[in-house]
Motif scaffolding. Structure first.
Motif: not given
Length: 764
Positions: A239, A256, A266
């Motif tokens: 992430e 995201r 991302h």
């Protein structure tokens, strides 16, 4: 105790020698202690710094602060552990007292000998010199019997030596590692040399589009920041977030995944950039360096003017486009000129559309120009691609949309005047029309089309110029009422005739454009059929008038009934005021409606009259010598009386009913008003009965006229058939035998004359 500045005797040599050796040992002790602490602190700081930087991945500022803190701590240790102890030299008395403290058997003999050896004037004080000498000798003797070195803590000294050795080994190992080990070398570069080298990581992040510690973005716009996990990372599925620092607080925002690059890309959008900040990306065990965002004004137009050059046939040279993004409608065949002034110096300026671009001409002083010819101009969205001197492009470029519109053909609206769905072959058809065009009209004409009922018939079509509107040719609007005469066209009975009005514009580029009104479908019938249809419609209007007369009679009866009731009973109208007012309001509306209905009937008779004239039916009645023309029957006996009745008596009756309604409350004049109203209504009934009688007479007379005309037309057909028969057989009369005309020339002439006379008599 104090040290004398003027001494009679020196400290005994055994004592002074031992003090010098003690001072040397003390200096070595303090040096070892200070160095051991210094090395220990340095090694400890290095280890702490390595741990913090390896775990938390300090950025440049944090590493600079950490190096500064470590330097301050080392400097403090040097000052407090080396420099200050070296500068604080202890006195002889202090050293002797420390020695006596570790050698209790001396019982202050050494300190006494040292002090008495420095004193002067003892004899004046009454002290025996013999005793003083004895004390000094005793103290020197006792000093020679003890080791001054035991005043120093040998255990602590050994510990300091061990710590010094350990610190030296540790520092040497670090130095060796810096020179020969990648880990320690990387730490040294990052935290001592303050380079941007990064620690080995399982995940490596790349800030897309960022080069160096600063990122220049346009103010007020959105920015899409992409972060890609390096393909060489051992751990790629992590992430990723962005940490923001605006100078007052730090915040984090999760990025995201875009679904591209196997999930390694991302995205985070920086919305409406209005103030400067810095950011960095975090993901897995990697943290990028801080990037400072600097905002500048995006390249754009401070002034923008777009002008359309219209085709020559329009007669208009140039036309400015309104402000805004459009879509702007541009006439087909036009060209576009653009003039603009930039808000800052530009390195590139061009107009783009569907992958095609046109560079704009630089006129200097931040002014630009572009001209698009007719063949380059198409519909769609256009964008200005601008770049400033630093190469920055706006993410929200100025745009506009164009819609190429064709030159619309003229718009024609037409209406038939005084014509129903049926016409005779020699009818005249009045047509009212309005033709409009954006620029000008060059021609106007009637179009007609018909086709016989037979399967092998060929459609007949054509046009007729409207020469009567030549004075309006060249205008953008044309208005007129024209008459189409069917007689020269020779349209047969029984066909469907389509007529329309069409206009032609002056479009010489893609036209000319031809506009056409809606088509009117007319059925061509014989005069007999049209007369029968007119008579049928006349009967319908008479029945409608009978119904209006019936309603008038019923309304009059109601008014009279109320008047009789009030006169017989003497009832007070105020007791039923509300009901009476409602009834009278309804009567008043009914009276007005009767007037409206009969006025419509008069309108219909006027239409019949116009239709009769347009179809030339009145001419046939003149041929048979009709005593009453259609116009006189309709106008004098039906239309004018109805108009007169509607405008006088019916209005008066309505006013009387209004007066009745107002007098209901008083009651004194209501009866008189009702009687006045009923009298007026009786007059209306009498007039309507007279008009109805005229309608019935007109119908009867028209039936007779139609029959006479039909007989006359039949006789004409018979005579025409007879003549055709004579031409076909060569006979003079129906009683002649074939070949009879050849017996005698004189007799033939007589028979021909007699036959002609008979034909004439039959015709008469």
């Amino acid at each position: 105790m104090s040290t004398a500045t003027t001494m009679k005797h020196q400290i005994p040599k055994p004592i002074s020698q031992r003090l010098r050796r003690l001072r040397g040992k003390l200096g070595r002790f303090l040096l070892v202690a200070g160095l051991s602490r210094l090395l220990a602190v340095m090694v400890g700081l290095v280890l702490v710094d390595v741990f913090i930087d390896r775990v938390f991945k300090m950025d440049f500022a944090q590493r600079l602060i950490m190096l500064s803190v470590m330097s301050v701590i080392v400097l403090a240790v040097i000052v407090y552990r080396l420099i200050r102890p070296a500068l604080r030299r202890p006195s002889d008395d202090a050293l002797i007292l420390e020695v006596e403290a570790h050698n209790k058997q001396l019982r202050q003999s050494v300190i006494s000998a040292a002090q008495l050896a420095r004193e002067t004037g003892l004899e004046q004080q009454g002290i025996s010199p013999t005793m003083v000498d004895a004390t000094i000798r005793h103290g020197a003797s006792m000093a020679g019997q003890v080791d001054f070195g035991n005043a120093i803590n040998r255990q602590a000294h050994r510990q300091n030596l061990a710590l010094l050795l350990a610190g030296a080994i540790g520092l040497g190992a670090i130095a060796f590692g810096v020179a020969n080990n990648d880990f320690w070398n990387l730490w040294f570069k990052r935290n001592v040399l303050l380079t941007n080298d990064q620690w080995p990581k399982d995940t490596r992040l790349q800030l897309v589009g960022v080069e160096g510690p600063e990122l220049v973005l346009p103010r007020g716009e959105d920015h899409q920041q992409f972060v890609v996990v390096d393909d060489g990372s051992r751990i790629k599925d992590v992430e990723v977030s962005i940490e923001f620092d605006d100078g007052s607080a730090r915040t984090h925002q999760k990025m995201r995944r875009t679904g591209k690059l196997d999930g390694r890309e991302h995205l985070l959008v920086f919305r409406n950039l209005s103030s400067e900040f810095r950011f960095r990306a975090k993901g897995g065990d990697d943290v990028t360096d801080w990037v400072q965002v600097r905002l500048v004004e995006p390249p754009g137009w401070s002034e923008l003017t777009m002008t359309v050059q219209l085709p020559e046939y329009t007669g208009i040279d140039r036309e400015p486009l309104p402000r805004g993004t459009g879509p702007h409608a541009i006439l087909e065949g036009s060209a576009l000129s653009i003039e603009a002034t930039a808000n800052k110096p530009l390195s590139d300026a061009k107009l783009t559309h569907n992958g095609q671009s046109w560079p704009m001409e630089n006129l200097g002083q931040q002014r630009y120009r572009l001209h698009l010819e007719t063949n380059e101009l198409v519909g769609g969205k256009y964008s200005f691609d601008l770049a400033d001197a630093a190469g920055l492009r706006s993410s929200r470029p100025a745009t506009f949309s164009l819609k190429i519109k064709p030159d619309r053909p003229p718009n024609v609206r037409a209406t038939l005047l005084g014509i129903s769905g049926q016409v005779v072959p020699r009818a005249r058809i009045p047509v009212s029309f309005v033709a409009t065009d954006e620029f000008s009209i060059t021609r106007a004409e009637f179009t007609h089309l018909w086709k016989a009922d037979s399967a092998d018939s060929v459609p007949q079509e054509g046009t007729l110029d409207l020469g009567q509107v030549e004075n309006q040719i060249g205008n953008s609007e044309m208005r007129s009422v024209q008459v189409l005469d069917l007689e020269p066209l020779g349209v047969p009975i029984g066909v469907g005739l389509r007529i329309a009005v069409q206009a032609t514009d002056n479009n010489t580029l893609t036209g000319p454009g031809v506009g056409k009104s809606r088509e009117f479908l007319l059925r061509v019938v014989s005069e007999e059929e049209l007369r029968e249809d007119l008579l049928r419609r006349e009967i319908e209007q008479r029945k409608a008038f009978e119904l209006a007369l019936q309603h008038q009679e019923e309304l009059t009866v109601e008014v009279k009934a109320l008047a009789a009731n009030l006169a017989d009973t003497g009832a007070d109208a105020t007791t039923v005021q509300e009901k009476l007012e409602a009834d009278m309001l309804g009567w008043q509306r009914s009276q007005k409606q009767i007037g409206t209905n009969i006025s419509k009937i008069a309108d219909r008779f006027e239409e019949f009259l116009v239709e009769v004239k347009n179809n030339r039916l009145d001419e046939a009645e003149k041929e048979i010598g009709s005593a009453q023309s259609i116009e006189s029957r309709f106008t004098q006996r039906i239309i004018d009386p109805i108009r007169q009745l509607d405008q006088t008596d019916i209005i008066l009756a309505s006013q009387n009913l209004e007066a009745c309604r107002r007098s209901v409350a008083g009651g004194s004049t209501l009866l008189n008003d009702l009687n006045t109203t009923s009298e007026t209504q009786d007059q209306i009934i009498q007039a309507m009965q007279k008009i109805l009688s005229a309608m019935e007479d007109s119908e009867t007379y028209q039936e007779v006229v139609n029959k006479v005309i039909e007989i006359k037309r039949s006789e004409e057909k018979i005579r025409e058939l007879t003549r055709d028969k004579q031409k076909a057989t060569g006979l003079d009369g129906i009683f002649d035998k074939p070949g009879g005309a050849e017996k005698s020339d004189d007799g033939s002439q007589k028979r021909k004359s007699g036959g002609q006379s008979a034909n004439d008599r039959n015709g008469n």
